[in-house]
Write a protein that holds these residues in place. Structure first.
Motif, PDB file in Angstrom:
ATOM      1  N   ARG A 138       0.925  -1.200  -0.003  1.00 34.31           N
ATOM      2  CA  ARG A 138      -0.180   0.146   0.098  1.00 34.31           C
ATOM      3  C   ARG A 138       0.830   1.054  -0.025  1.00 34.31           C
ATOM      4  NH1 ARG A 138      -5.248  -0.650   0.267  1.00 34.31           N
ATOM      5  NH2 ARG A 138      -6.199  -2.823   0.980  1.00 34.31           N
ATOM      6  N   LYS A 139       1.998   1.287   0.842  1.00 35.02           N
ATOM      7  CA  LYS A 139       2.706   2.572   0.760  1.00 35.02           C
ATOM      8  C   LYS A 139       3.514   2.368  -0.660  1.00 35.02           C
ATOM      9  CE  LYS A 139       4.099   2.479   5.768  1.00 35.02           C
ATOM     10  NZ  LYS A 139       5.018   1.736   6.635  1.00 35.02           N
ATOM     11  N   SER A 140       3.909   1.541  -1.243  1.00 36.34           N
ATOM     12  CA  SER A 140       4.446   1.670  -2.513  1.00 36.34           C
ATOM     13  C   SER A 140       3.450   2.013  -3.587  1.00 36.34           C
ATOM     14  CB  SER A 140       4.794   0.102  -2.917  1.00 36.34           C
ATOM     15  OG  SER A 140       5.458   0.019  -4.254  1.00 36.34           O
ATOM     16  N   LEU A 141       2.025   1.556  -3.463  1.00 32.52           N
ATOM     17  CA  LEU A 141       1.111   2.241  -4.317  1.00 32.52           C
ATOM     18  C   LEU A 141       0.955   3.544  -4.237  1.00 32.52           C
ATOM     19  CD1 LEU A 141      -0.827   1.105  -6.465  1.00 32.52           C
ATOM     20  CD2 LEU A 141      -2.503   0.532  -4.671  1.00 32.52           C
ATOM     21  N   ALA A 142       0.990   4.129  -2.859  1.00 36.79           N
ATOM     22  CA  ALA A 142       0.846   5.423  -2.680  1.00 36.79           C
ATOM     23  C   ALA A 142       1.757   6.332  -3.247  1.00 36.79           C
ATOM     24  CB  ALA A 142       0.786   5.839  -1.203  1.00 36.79           C
ATOM     25  N   ILE A 143       2.808   5.894  -3.393  1.00 36.11           N
ATOM     26  CA  ILE A 143       4.284   6.594  -3.933  1.00 36.11           C
ATOM     27  C   ILE A 143       3.933   6.422  -5.664  1.00 36.11           C
ATOM     28  CG2 ILE A 143       6.688   6.419  -4.791  1.00 36.11           C
ATOM     29  CD1 ILE A 143       7.161   5.237  -1.752  1.00 36.11           C
ATOM     30  N   VAL A 144       3.422   5.237  -6.159  1.00 38.14           N
ATOM     31  CA  VAL A 144       3.112   5.322  -7.660  1.00 38.14           C
ATOM     32  C   VAL A 144       2.161   6.432  -7.864  1.00 38.14           C
ATOM     33  CG1 VAL A 144       1.947   3.887  -9.398  1.00 38.14           C
ATOM     34  CG2 VAL A 144       3.847   2.861  -7.790  1.00 38.14           C
ATOM     35  N   ASP A 145       1.064   6.346  -6.988  1.00 28.29           N
ATOM     36  CA  ASP A 145      -0.115   7.317  -7.334  1.00 28.29           C
ATOM     37  C   ASP A 145       0.159   8.851  -6.955  1.00 28.29           C
ATOM     38  OD1 ASP A 145      -1.690   5.090  -8.177  1.00 28.29           O
ATOM     39  OD2 ASP A 145      -2.625   5.093  -5.979  1.00 28.29           O
ATOM     40  N   GLU A 146       0.852   9.207  -6.028  1.00 26.27           N
ATOM     41  CA  GLU A 146       1.419  10.469  -5.605  1.00 26.27           C
ATOM     42  C   GLU A 146       2.531  10.982  -6.122  1.00 26.27           C
ATOM     43  OE1 GLU A 146       0.823  10.398  -1.318  1.00 26.27           O
ATOM     44  OE2 GLU A 146      -1.012   9.273  -1.510  1.00 26.27           O
ATOM     45  N   ARG A 147       3.513  10.325  -6.433  1.00 25.39           N
ATOM     46  CA  ARG A 147       4.919  10.962  -6.626  1.00 25.39           C
ATOM     47  C   ARG A 147       5.644  10.730  -7.970  1.00 25.39           C
ATOM     48  NH1 ARG A 147       7.818   9.340  -1.216  1.00 25.39           N
ATOM     49  NH2 ARG A 147       6.057  10.137   0.373  1.00 25.39           N
ATOM     50  N   LEU A 148       5.123   9.593  -8.805  1.00 26.56           N
ATOM     51  CA  LEU A 148       5.917   9.042 -10.130  1.00 26.56           C
ATOM     52  C   LEU A 148       5.325   9.923 -11.205  1.00 26.56           C
ATOM     53  CD1 LEU A 148       6.564   5.467  -9.239  1.00 26.56           C
ATOM     54  CD2 LEU A 148       8.111   7.660  -8.539  1.00 26.56           C
ATOM     55  N   GLY A 149       4.043  10.273 -11.369  1.00 23.27           N
ATOM     56  CA  GLY A 149       3.534  11.007 -12.500  1.00 23.27           C
ATOM     57  C   GLY A 149       4.666  11.944 -12.987  1.00 23.27           C
ATOM     58  N   GLY A 150       4.786  11.932 -14.273  1.00 24.18           N
ATOM     59  CA  GLY A 150       5.748  12.939 -14.883  1.00 24.18           C
ATOM     60  C   GLY A 150       7.426  12.762 -15.001  1.00 24.18           C
ATOM     61  N   THR A 151       7.411  11.814 -13.912  1.00 21.33           N
ATOM     62  CA  THR A 151       9.027  11.461 -13.730  1.00 21.33           C
ATOM     63  C   THR A 151       9.350   9.925 -14.309  1.00 21.33           C
ATOM     64  OG1 THR A 151       8.709  10.488 -11.529  1.00 21.33           O
ATOM     65  CG2 THR A 151       9.170  12.847 -11.635  1.00 21.33           C
ATOM     66  N   VAL A 152       8.262   9.204 -14.377  1.00 20.68           N
ATOM     67  CA  VAL A 152       8.302   7.792 -14.824  1.00 20.68           C
ATOM     68  C   VAL A 152       7.504   7.634 -15.844  1.00 20.68           C
ATOM     69  CG1 VAL A 152       8.180   5.370 -14.229  1.00 20.68           C
ATOM     70  CG2 VAL A 152       9.312   7.151 -12.642  1.00 20.68           C
ATOM     71  N   PRO A 153       8.001   6.862 -17.026  1.00 16.84           N
ATOM     72  CA  PRO A 153       6.957   6.706 -18.310  1.00 16.84           C
ATOM     73  C   PRO A 153       5.545   6.083 -17.619  1.00 16.84           C
ATOM     74  CG  PRO A 153       9.116   5.896 -18.667  1.00 16.84           C
ATOM     75  CD  PRO A 153       9.291   6.306 -17.184  1.00 16.84           C
ATOM     76  N   GLN A 154       4.409   6.567 -18.329  1.00 18.25           N
ATOM     77  CA  GLN A 154       3.352   6.009 -17.891  1.00 18.25           C
ATOM     78  C   GLN A 154       3.083   4.344 -18.120  1.00 18.25           C
ATOM     79  OE1 GLN A 154       0.588   7.786 -16.711  1.00 18.25           O
ATOM     80  NE2 GLN A 154      -0.352   5.850 -16.210  1.00 18.25           N
ATOM     81  N   ARG A 155       3.773   3.954 -19.117  1.00 17.30           N
ATOM     82  CA  ARG A 155       3.669   2.424 -19.110  1.00 17.30           C
ATOM     83  C   ARG A 155       4.414   1.776 -18.054  1.00 17.30           C
ATOM     84  NH1 ARG A 155       3.575  -1.565 -23.093  1.00 17.30           N
ATOM     85  NH2 ARG A 155       5.142  -3.373 -22.662  1.00 17.30           N
ATOM     86  N   GLU A 156       5.547   2.209 -17.491  1.00 15.96           N
ATOM     87  CA  GLU A 156       6.083   1.629 -16.401  1.00 15.96           C
ATOM     88  C   GLU A 156       5.209   2.046 -14.976  1.00 15.96           C
ATOM     89  OE1 GLU A 156      10.421   2.392 -14.003  1.00 15.96           O
ATOM     90  OE2 GLU A 156      10.202   3.021 -16.179  1.00 15.96           O
ATOM     91  N   ILE A 157       4.603   2.940 -14.920  1.00 13.25           N
ATOM     92  CA  ILE A 157       3.487   3.158 -13.694  1.00 13.25           C
ATOM     93  C   ILE A 157       2.364   2.268 -13.898  1.00 13.25           C
ATOM     94  CG2 ILE A 157       2.044   4.793 -12.857  1.00 13.25           C
ATOM     95  CD1 ILE A 157       3.791   7.161 -13.283  1.00 13.25           C
ATOM     96  N   SER A 158       2.042   2.003 -15.048  1.00  9.60           N
ATOM     97  CA  SER A 158       0.984   0.982 -15.151  1.00  9.60           C
ATOM     98  C   SER A 158       1.413  -0.236 -14.796  1.00  9.60           C
ATOM     99  CB  SER A 158       0.462   0.944 -16.755  1.00  9.60           C
ATOM    100  OG  SER A 158      -0.323   2.202 -17.037  1.00  9.60           O
ATOM    101  N   GLU A 159       2.756  -0.769 -15.158  1.00  9.42           N
ATOM    102  CA  GLU A 159       3.120  -2.017 -14.953  1.00  9.42           C
ATOM    103  C   GLU A 159       3.364  -2.319 -13.319  1.00  9.42           C
ATOM    104  OE1 GLU A 159       6.845  -2.078 -17.082  1.00  9.42           O
ATOM    105  OE2 GLU A 159       5.365  -2.750 -19.143  1.00  9.42           O
ATOM    106  N   MET A 160       3.771  -1.181 -12.786  1.00  8.66           N
ATOM    107  CA  MET A 160       4.031  -1.066 -11.305  1.00  8.66           C
ATOM    108  C   MET A 160       2.918  -1.130 -10.828  1.00  8.66           C
ATOM    109  SD  MET A 160       6.647   2.254 -10.677  1.00  8.66           S
ATOM    110  CE  MET A 160       8.060   2.061 -11.116  1.00  8.66           C
TER     111      MET A 160
END
Length: 193
Positions: A138-160
């Motif tokens: 859940r903590k990992s998911l929160a980072i994906v949702d709140e901090r990775l947008g614009g810094t990591v490609p969308q495809r990678e975010i989707s895979e995460m």
């Protein structure tokens, strides 16, 4: 190419890097060798390579290199069933990622810790292991949702996200909560498609 041939080629490249005193290249090759040795199940040799990678990263003052080496060492220990050693290295990975505010690496660290708690559950059958896994995912998911947008490609975010939802589904399956399990697995499949 066969694994043994690939290992020999990497060992040769590592010797060249050592001869030319190219520490960054040597650390990179240690990482590759360790990963390959891990894939074929030689975890002790993989740990030796990743420990050498860690030492070189320390000399180079490469914080993320140190973080990744610790993650790899922890993954090997987890595969060997040494959960406490695995978590020690994985928590070091997390601390190093946080120290340089690398959110993508922090997310990976938390996901890896969650998977290790799932491994632990397989041997101890403790609900505490599952709760620790859930908390990490859940903590990992929160980072994906709140901090990775614009810094990591969308495809990678989707895979995460897909992997995290799948892992949360496994947690709820083990907790005997089929409805929540199904919900997370459905979300994972939806993203993966």
């Amino acid at each position: 190419m066969s694994s043994s041939r690939e290992i020999r080629q990497l060992q040769k490249a590592k010797s060249k890097a050592q001869a030319s005193k190219n520490l960054k290249e040597e650390a990179n090759i240690c990482n590759q060798l360790g990963e390959l040795l891990s894939k074929i199940g030689d975890y002790e040799a993989a740990i030796r390579e990743h420990q050498q990678e860690l030492t070189l990263s320390e000399v180079l003052n490469d914080v993320i290199g140190r973080a990744v080496a610790n993650r790899r060492i922890g993954e090997c220990y987890a595969e060997m069933g040494n959960i406490e050693a695995a978590l020690k290295h994985q928590r070091c990975h997390l601390d190093l990622a946080r120290s340089v505010r690398d959110h993508a690496e922090e997310q990976r660290a938390l996901a890896t810790i969650g998977r290790t708690f799932l491994f632990w559950y397989e041997s101890d059958q403790s609900k505490n292991s599952l709760k620790q896994a859930e908390d990490s995912f859940r903590k990992s998911l929160a980072i994906v949702d709140e901090r990775l947008g614009g810094t990591v490609p969308q495809r990678e975010i989707s895979e995460m996200k897909a992997r995290l939802f799948l892992n949360l589904g496994l947690v709820f399956d083990h907790l005997g909560e089929p409805k929540r399990c199904s919900e997370f697995i459905r979300r994972s499949v939806f993203i993966a498609e």
